[in-house]
Design an enzyme around this catalytic site. Structure first.
Site, PDB file in Angstrom:
ATOM      1  CG  ASP A   1       2.224   5.117   5.786  1.00 35.52           C
ATOM      2  OD1 ASP A   1       1.626   4.112   6.201  1.00 35.52           O
ATOM      3  OD2 ASP A   1       2.691   5.987   6.524  1.00 35.52           O
TER       4      ASP A   1
ATOM      5  CG  ASP B   1      -0.035   0.000   2.529  1.00 36.45           C
ATOM      6  OD1 ASP B   1       0.289   1.091   3.039  1.00 36.45           O
ATOM      7  OD2 ASP B   1       0.327  -1.094   3.008  1.00 36.45           O
TER       8      ASP B   1
END
Length: 264
Positions: free
Chosen positions: A208, A206
């Protein structure tokens, strides 16, 4: 006995092949995260230990890192591999990429992070915490497999279990750090204290929180698991080839980490 130790988490519990043995090992530092699983990978004897426990029941700030590393040392491993899921702090490091860390920044607190509590004072250098031999080898394996890989990178290690605020994440990005995780400290450093060559393999799941304003969504545990699951077969294949073709580590700087480190 085993020649390679692997710490891992979700999706890696069934990593080993052949005749598999589970063994509980007592340590001077309390109980490890779980039983160690002994088997084969890439034709080599391997010890696998789920760092969060089977079923992922131990949060990162509660892991007994000292016990886990002691287990690997007691089994006589020549190298330790620490795969983990991380968030990206830089736009060019995308979900699905692999980062082979050469540095970390410790932002944790309250973790038991040394084996050497006296009476012999011991200062082990952490200037280059990861084994360059293993990292160069892993880079070559990733490239042969056509994986999007970054051969170096700095991970900022936070305490968890919470994710970062946007302000914290933007600060980490502005500092130039590459990825963020919760388990590399003190795991990588404790390996160095035991003179065990160690490599991190970070799978980016992902972006952040600090990148939300630029179009990325805030990290969620569900999203992390989704990306990790989508890439788990690639990670398994990488680990198998990495272990099968593992180079000699006797020249690793980790092997002489205690030379000159003790004031006695």
């Amino acid at each position: 006995m085993a020649t390679v130790g692997i710490f891992g988490g979700s999706g890696l519990y069934q990593l080993l092949t052949g005749a598999v043995e589970e063994r509980w090992i007592e340590t001077p530092y309390g109980p490890p995260s779980d039983k160690v699983v002994l088997g084969e990978l890439g034709g080599r004897p391997v010890a696998f230990l789920p760092r969060h426990g089977r079923g992922h029941t131990i949060p990162p700030h509660k892991i007994n890192y000292r016990a886990n590393l002691w287990v690997m040392k007691s089994l006589g491993v020549d190298a330790v591999i620490g795969p983990c899921a991380v968030g990206s702090l830089q736009k060019h490091i995308e979900p699905g990429h692999v980062v082979l860390c050469d540095q970390f920044v410790d932002r944790t607190s309250g973790r038991e992070d040394t084996f050497y509590e006296g009476p012999i004072v011991t200062h082990v250098s952490a200037a280059e915490p990861y084994c360059p031999i293993l990292r160069a080898h892993a880079l070559g394996v990733c490239q042969r497999r056509g994986m999007a890989v970054h051969g170096t990178g700095t991970m900022v290690v936070v305490n968890g279990p919470r994710f970062s605020t946007k302000a914290e994440s933007r600060w980490y990005t502005q500092m130039g750090w590459d990825i963020i995780g919760m388990t590399q400290y003190p795991e990588a450093y404790l390996a160095r204290e035991l003179e065990l060559p160690y490599i991190n393999i970070s799978l980016v799941t992902d972006y952040d929180a600090g990148l939300v304003s630029e179009g990325a969504e805030a990290v969620t545990h569900e999203a992390v698991l989704e990306v990790f699951a989508a890439n788990i077969e690639n990670l398994r294949g990488l680990l198998a080839e990495l272990v099968e073709t593992l180079p000699e580590t006797s020249a690793s700087p980790a092997k002489t980490a205690l030379t000159g480190a003790r004031l006695a």
